[in-house]
Design a protein around this motif. Structure first.
Motif, PDB file in Angstrom:
ATOM      1  N   SER A  35       0.737  -0.864   0.060  1.00 21.00           N
ATOM      2  CA  SER A  35      -0.338   0.297   0.034  1.00 21.00           C
ATOM      3  C   SER A  35       0.786   1.400  -0.692  1.00 21.00           C
ATOM      4  CB  SER A  35      -0.675  -0.195   1.396  1.00 21.00           C
ATOM      5  OG  SER A  35      -0.251   0.053   2.473  1.00 21.00           O
ATOM      6  N   ASN A  36       1.766   1.100   0.521  1.00 20.22           N
ATOM      7  CA  ASN A  36       3.037   2.821   1.092  1.00 20.22           C
ATOM      8  C   ASN A  36       4.112   2.180  -0.247  1.00 20.22           C
ATOM      9  OD1 ASN A  36       1.019   3.710   2.732  1.00 20.22           O
ATOM     10  ND2 ASN A  36       2.632   2.309   4.563  1.00 20.22           N
ATOM     11  N   VAL A  37       4.903   1.062  -0.803  1.00 17.81           N
ATOM     12  CA  VAL A  37       5.421   1.076  -1.587  1.00 17.81           C
ATOM     13  C   VAL A  37       5.263   0.238  -3.024  1.00 17.81           C
ATOM     14  CG1 VAL A  37       7.514   1.269   0.252  1.00 17.81           C
ATOM     15  CG2 VAL A  37       6.661  -1.069  -0.426  1.00 17.81           C
ATOM     16  N   ALA A  38       6.488  -0.215  -3.872  1.00 16.57           N
ATOM     17  CA  ALA A  38       5.693  -0.982  -5.345  1.00 16.57           C
ATOM     18  C   ALA A  38       6.450  -2.084  -4.837  1.00 16.57           C
ATOM     19  CB  ALA A  38       5.972   0.167  -6.247  1.00 16.57           C
ATOM     20  N   ALA A  39       6.622  -3.715  -5.704  1.00 15.18           N
ATOM     21  CA  ALA A  39       7.201  -4.440  -5.478  1.00 15.18           C
ATOM     22  C   ALA A  39       7.948  -4.196  -6.914  1.00 15.18           C
ATOM     23  CB  ALA A  39       5.972  -5.784  -5.489  1.00 15.18           C
ATOM     24  N   SER A  40       8.847  -4.463  -6.981  1.00 16.85           N
ATOM     25  CA  SER A  40      10.030  -4.471  -8.108  1.00 16.85           C
ATOM     26  C   SER A  40      10.746  -5.735  -8.708  1.00 16.85           C
ATOM     27  CB  SER A  40      11.181  -3.644  -7.932  1.00 16.85           C
ATOM     28  OG  SER A  40      11.659  -4.267  -6.286  1.00 16.85           O
ATOM     29  N   CYS A  41      10.571  -7.069  -7.530  1.00 19.99           N
ATOM     30  CA  CYS A  41      10.914  -7.917  -8.017  1.00 19.99           C
ATOM     31  C   CYS A  41      11.033  -9.707  -7.181  1.00 19.99           C
ATOM     32  CB  CYS A  41      12.839  -8.325  -8.384  1.00 19.99           C
ATOM     33  SG  CYS A  41      13.472  -7.878  -6.450  1.00 19.99           S
ATOM     34  N   ILE A  42      11.020 -10.332  -7.411  1.00 24.13           N
ATOM     35  CA  ILE A  42      10.804 -11.383  -6.873  1.00 24.13           C
ATOM     36  C   ILE A  42      10.932 -12.987  -6.739  1.00 24.13           C
ATOM     37  CG2 ILE A  42       8.888 -12.510  -7.998  1.00 24.13           C
ATOM     38  CD1 ILE A  42       7.079 -13.055  -5.439  1.00 24.13           C
TER      39      ILE A  42
END
Length: 960
Positions: A53-60
């Motif tokens: 909700s506050n940050v964005a995912a970039s990789c997994i």
């Protein structure tokens, strides 16, 4: 869909509220052609919603133990498979570009645009950080990182250098494996092979031999790498999957095989791998945002550009068009997950509802999967617990995809209305046994919605099996939609046995519609009577019995229910109306003779002979007048006159006087149905009207019956005339005249026969013994020719001689018998009669000879006289023993003995009475010898004997 007309069941009785939407024909066809998806999806929960909700995912990246998620704030989050955060590492100052686990899942490596590479131990506080002073885009740990002391990893970025970092004696050192060919976009390490991609293409390096073994050129026509990043995935130790832009290639790394001396091939060690082949290569019509193996197929995360450029080729994308992929434009479509074969045959396509997809570029998505060996997929289905998980990552969302299992397959079949296929899958044992209830319920619901009631009912035994609760639920559901009659034939009566109410509701449902009355009857006969109460069903049927809708089947069903309830009388009345053949056995079995008085006609229509016998046997319960009245009232329903004839005839044979009031009717019935029995009836009965009977006989031309009635009426001459003129039977005429005992009738017979020569001859033949033939001959006029007169005269003379001879013989026999009987009587009279004295004690007789003679005489008398000394040594009048009084004893041949004085007194008293009372003329007295005689003869006998004639008081035997 539009409401479908009922294909079976009861028309117009469905009470369901149908809320079906109308669909286009094209959409229905598309639904039929729709293929089942291979994957199912769900959003990752746990800590993910709040975290993103506050940050964005970039990789997994995913290991066998956990998941690592990198975000744009430089943090690495360690998650379990439910999305719950376990740890976090705030190790970078900028976005995390890539992550990598070792094979054991004990270390996690991350790289960032801040130029750093950080290695963290997940179970210790160990942490290593390496600075490269330029953005690092890709990192891969040695799979054996936790096991080997070299602690190697490879990393590369925008500087174009690919570093192989390892631990040595003097610390960690970097070895540059590649430089000068553009930024490093992706790198993957499997076993001893490292594959990376830069602007030139894909290269594979063998770390075991420290040499590069292949180069795969970048696909031509693809957008620049900074727009469409390449994606590398090792499927296994020998297959590398490359997805770049719109191109997919699969490279196979082959080992050399050396031929051994015995002719077989042996494999050289991994260090001997020298050749890489492209085993599959094809172009797509979408951009590749991620790729992963799926058994022997591929999972591709497809990025679909905006619709305004849908008609443009992907190769035409120029750097100037980069703004088209700017998230601010909001023109992108939903990402898709496609499963394709190595030949680019598309198996499945799913569109993902990712949040904010309109604003994402192709490189905003990533795809990761759990470690996959490729050996758990067979026949299009994954083994339970072995299916891989796929994680589709967007900046604000993570969607988990995994292969659909059997239950998903069943659910999809049910969703698309293929209930038969779903049921077949469950029955094959591929799903949990509990699924049968769910699938069965859904299938039945579907059939009910389609109004295929009969098909739904036929499927119930298979789907519901032994579940009592399920059966009862569906019984009442069918009742709710007023289709219970179609389910009744399939309802179980045992294993399971349902509640009484369920069976009663089912039977009542069959009552309401006349088309199901036959089913009601068969059901009542087949169901055990102990499983339900008959009273509710009886109460439902009884109001319909007197209506126009009543049927024979309904009546019979009601009769069966009456029997079950013990109301045999009511059941009998219905069985009689229905003409049931076994009703007579039913009457005997339940002793219902009292009930037959109302159903005489029905019983006779069913079995006339049996019914007549039953009615006559029970004529005290149903009188003959009642039976006759019922038969006459039947009218045209049956052959009432014939039934009446049979009944009255049988009644007359049993009791000639029982039906005397109907003998006039019976005369007419005999004349109509059985003329041969009329004459015996006329002779036996005294209760018919002669005049009426005579008219009937004349009407029916019954001559002999006319003769009899005329004779009984006293018209003997007319009767004789009928015999002679109509019957021409002289023998019968002679018999008739003989029975009348009338001499004038003989004269009439002779008179009527004199003018008929043949009759005269026949009369001469048949009057022997009745009339003097000479008298008849003298009456014959002179000159009358009589046929066969000589022969007849000879016969008359012969018959006369025969008669005379018979009479003489009979007289001789009579005389001989009289002589023999007199001799026998005389011999009997000569025997002595024993007068024993029971009270006198036995005295030994001295004279043995006299004793022997006496005993001999006694034995002879005992053998010839059966009743000896009936007085027992006593007088039969005073009952005193003979030895008390010194008086003479008189003994009769009947063995009764009297004192002479007692007998004389009794005789005197009797004679005084005779003198006082006048004896009627013609009175007779019995003589022991001569039988009955008149008084004059008695006086003569007394005179001749010189004394009064004495008789035994107790019988009629005269004194000896």
């Amino acid at each position: 869909m539009a409401p479908i007309p009922s294909e079976n069941g009861v028309e117009g009785d469905d009470e369901r509220e149908e809320e079906e939407e109308v669909e286009d024909v094209e959409e229905e066809e598309d639904g039929e052609d729709e293929e089942e998806p291979k994957l199912k999806y769900q959003r990752m929960g746990g800590s993910i919603p709040s975290l993103l909700s506050n940050v964005a995912a970039s990789c997994i990246v995913v290991s066998e133990r956990m998941i690592a998620l990198g975000t744009n704030d430089g943090t690495v989050h360690i998650l379990d498979f439910l999305g719950n955060q376990v740890k976090e590492f705030c190790v970078h100052a900028s976005v995390v570009n890539d992550l990598s686990f070792d094979i054991e899942g004990e270390y996690i490596g991350s790289c960032s645009d801040d130029g750093s590479v950080v290695l963290n131990s997940l179970f210790t506080d160990e942490k290593l950080k390496f600075e490269y002073h330029h953005p690092i885009k890709a990192i891969a740990l040695d799979p054996e990182y936790s096991r080997k002391g070299s602690k190697r990893f490879v990393a590369g970025g925008l500087a174009g250098h690919l570093y192989l970092n390892s631990k040595r004696w003097l610390g960690y050192r970097d070895q540059v494996l590649q430089s000068g060919e553009g930024p490093i976009h992706d790198v993957k390490w499997r076993a001893s092979l490292v594959a990376w991609a830069n602007d030139a293409g894909v290269k594979v390096y063998d770390t075991a031999n420290d040499r590069r073994i292949t180069f795969i050129e970048r696909p031509r026509g693809n957008p620049r790498s900074e727009l469409m990043l390449p994606h590398l995935v090792w499927q296994d130790d020998t297959h590398l999957i490359i997805g770049w832009g719109t191109s997919i290639k699969i490279a196979s790394v082959r080992t050399n095989q050396n031929k051994a001396s015995n002719g077989t091939y042996r494999q050289v060690p991994l260090s001997g791998m020298i050749q890489v082949d492209i085993v599959a290569s094809f172009q797509t019509n979408y951009f590749i945002s991620g790729i992963a193996p799926f058994g022997d197929a591929l999972v591709v995360l497809a990025y679909i550009p905006g619709e305004e450029d849908g008609d443009k080729g992907f190769s035409s994308i120029a750097p100037s068009q980069q703004s088209k992929y700017n998230p601010e434009q909001g023109s992108a479509q939903r990402p898709e997950v496609r499963i394709v074969t190595w030949n680019n045959d598309e198996l499945s396509t799913d569109t993902l509802p990712v949040h904010g997809f309109e604003h994402y570029k192709a490189d905003d998505y990533s795809l990761a999967h759990t470690p996959f060996s490729g050996c758990s997929y067979a026949g299009g289905q994954w083994a339970a617990g072995d299916e891989p998980l796929y994680y589709i990552v967007s900046p604000k969302d993570i969607v988990i995809a995994k292969p659909r299992d059997t239950e998903d397959h069943i659910a999809w079949l049910l969703q698309h209305g293929w209930h038969e296929k779903a049921l077949a899958v469950v029955e094959s044992g591929q799903g949990r046994p509990e699924l049968l209830d769910e699938v069965g319920s859904r299938y039945l619901d579907h059939l009910i919605m389609e109004r295929k009631y009969c098909e739904a009912a036929s499927m119930c035994p298979k789907l519901l099996q032994g579940s009592r609760s399920a059966w009862e639920r569906w019984v009442f559901h069918f009742a709710h939609v007023r289709q219970l009659p179609v389910l009744v034939p399939y309802m179980p009566t045992e294993n399971p046995r349902l509640s009484d109410t369920a069976y009663e509701v089912a039977l009542v449902a069959l009552v309401t519609d006349s088309s199901f009355h036959k089913d009601l009857l068969s059901t009542v006969k087949s169901w055990p009577s102990i499983i339900y109460s008959a009273l509710p069903v009886i109460s439902a049927i009884e109001p319909q019995i007197n209506t126009l809708s009543v049927t024979d089947s309904l009546k019979e069903a009601l009769a069966e229910l009456y029997v079950i309830d013990g109301q045999y009388e009511k059941a009998f009345l219905l069985y009689a109306d229905l003409m049931k053949p076994d009703i007579f056995d039913f009457i005997e079995k339940h002793n219902l003779h009292d009930e037959i008085h109302e159903k005489a006609v029905q019983l006779m229509m069913l079995d006339c002979k049996h019914a007549v016998s039953l009615l006559i046997q029970n004529r005290d319960l149903i009188s003959p007048p009642d039976v006759v009245k019922q038969i006459l009232d039947a009218g045209n329903k049956c052959d009432s006159r014939y039934f009446l004839h049979l009944y009255l005839h049988s009644l007359f044979e049993v009791n000639p006087h029982a039906g005397k009031d109907f003998h006039d009717m019976q005369v007419e019935l005999y004349a109509e149905y059985d003329p041969k029995m009329l004459l015996p009836f006329l002779r036996s009965s005294q209760h018919y009207t002669l005049e009426k009977s005579y008219e009937i006989c004349i009407k029916r031309d019954l001559t002999r019956e006319q003769v009899f009635i005329l004779g009984r009426m006293g018209n003997s001459k007319q009767a004789l005339s009928v015999i002679i003129n109509k019957l021409g039977d002289i023998e019968e005429a002679v018999e008739f005249v003989t029975m009348q005992h009338d001499d004038e009738l003989w004269e009439e017979l002779i008179k009527q026969c004199l003018h008929k020569p043949e009759m005269v001859g026949m009369l001469l033949e048949h009057t022997v013994g009745n009339l003097d033939p000479l008298y008849i001959v003298n009456k014959v006029p002179n000159g009358l020719e009589i046929p066969r007169l000589r022969d007849r005269l000879v016969k008359i003379i012969t018959d006369y001689r025969t008669e005379t001879s018979l009479r003489q013989g009979c007289n001789d026999i009579l005389k001989a018998d009289c002589v023999n009987l007199l001799i026998k009587y005389y011999k009997e009279a000569k025997h002595g009669i024993s007068l024993n004295n029971e009270d006198e004690p036995r005295v030994k007789r001295r004279n043995s000879d006299a004793s022997q003679v006496f005993e001999k005489s006694l034995s002879l008398r005992t053998g010839e006289v059966k009743s000896k000394a009936s007085g027992g040594g006593r007088c039969c009048i005073c009952f005193d023993p003979f030895y008390i009084q010194n008086v003479s004893v008189i003994v009769f041949f009947c063995c009764h003995a009297y004192h002479a004085t007692c007998l004389m007194d009794s005789s005197y008293t009797s004679s005084s009475k005779k003198e006082t009372e006048s004896t009627p003329q013609g009175a007779e007295m019995y003589d022991g010898y001569n039988g009955y005689m008149d008084n004059d003869s008695n006086d003569d006998e007394e005179t001749e004997s010189g004394g009064p004639f004495m008789r035994c008081i107790l019988c009629t035997t005269a004194t000896s």
